[in-house]
Design an enzyme around this catalytic site. Structure first.
Site: not given
Ligand code: ADP
Ligand code: ADP
Length: 216
Positions: A15, A90, A129, A162, A173
């Site tokens: 995302k 979420r 990542r 992270r 998660r």
């Molecule tokens: P990811 O990229 O792996 O989806 P995020 O960066 O979006 O992770 O979120 C990291 C953490 O921040 C989540 O595990 C949660 O603890 C918190 N968080 C992010 N967005 C929300 C939300 N909309 N509601 C509640 N907690 C959130």
């Molecule tokens: P989210 O925000 O949903 O948690 P991220 O955009 O941070 O996901 O992506 C998670 C990890 O996967 C990062 O290390 C990113 O570089 C990698 N990644 C994202 N999209 C792809 C893809 N289409 N194929 C392979 N790796 C990807």
């Protein structure tokens, strides 16, 4: 009319990566709840302290503070044309709150690309990542490596892993996503806003699919 795009999908599906590309291509602002929490943690705010206690366990930050934070962000002038929402909503309560806040400015969620991949893929992605310290630019040691190891291509800042990307926290998660966020799939499908995107494709192909979903 402003355009609001909600990127839905499990942790690690891509995302953030796609939101940054789409923001560049569409001119809309990227609003990431995770980035906003991490900014608060970096700045040692009260919200940051509270958020960290949940994030470290892989749990969601409570709805009330999360909703207030996003409401504040969407009210800023740079969101006048709309936004690409990444990581929010979420929970059903967050989705209802979003609907209300947008209705108050005659807006609505326009489209909800739902990016999908299996848990094994998510774990592989999250565990490789690397995130940029300055602005949250996203890399993967295998799938999207930086030009110079440990350094952001865009702003030169240090890359870090992270705390919540550790294997046990990632598993939690993904479960939290299944329990609390996945009901939003039906919520937006019923409203005919959902467009499914195969997130297992390479980054560039996912972008093409997203751009086509947004245009329609
Ligand atoms: P990811 O990229 O792996 O989806 P995020 O960066 O979006 O992770 O979120 C990291 C953490 O921040 C989540 O595990 C949660 O603890 C918190 N968080 C992010 N967005 C929300 C939300 N909309 N509601 C509640 N907690 C959130
Ligand atoms: P989210 O925000 O949903 O948690 P991220 O955009 O941070 O996901 O992506 C998670 C990890 O996967 C990062 O290390 C990113 O570089 C990698 N990644 C994202 N999209 C792809 C893809 N289409 N194929 C392979 N790796 C990807």
């Amino acid at each position: 009319m402003a355009t609001y795009i909600v990127l839905l999908g499990p942790p690690g599906v891509g995302k953030g990566t796609q939101a940054k590309i789409l923001a560049e291509k569409t001119g809309l602002v990227h609003v990431s709840s995770g980035d906003l929490f991490r900014e608060n943690i970096k700045n040692l705010t009260e919200l940051g302290k509270l958020a960290k206690s949940f994030m470290d366990k892989g749990e969601l930050v409570p709805d009330d503070v999360t909703i207030a934070m996003i409401k504040d962000r969407l009210a800023r002038p740079d969101c006048e044309a709309g936004a690409i929402l990444d990581g929010f909503p979420r929970t059903p309560a967050q989705a209802n709150a979003l609907k209300k806040m947008l209705a108050s400015i005659n807006g609505d969620v326009n489209v909800v690309p739902f990016i999908t991949a299996e848990p094994a893929t998510l774990i592989e992605r999250v565990s490789g990542r690397w995130t940029c310290r300055a602005q949250g630019h996203i890399y993967h040691q295998k799938f999207n490596p930086p030009k110079v190891a440990g350094k952001c291509d865009i702003d030169g800042s240090e890359l870090y892993q992270r705390d919540d990307d550790k294997a046990e926290t990632v598993a939690r998660r993904i479960n939290v996503y299944l329990e609390q966020t996945s009901p939003l799939v039906d919520y937006y499908r019923t409203q005919r806003k959902l467009v499914e995107i195969d997130g297992t494709q390479p980054i560039e192909k996912v972008t093409v699919a997203l751009l086509s979903a947004i245009k329609n």
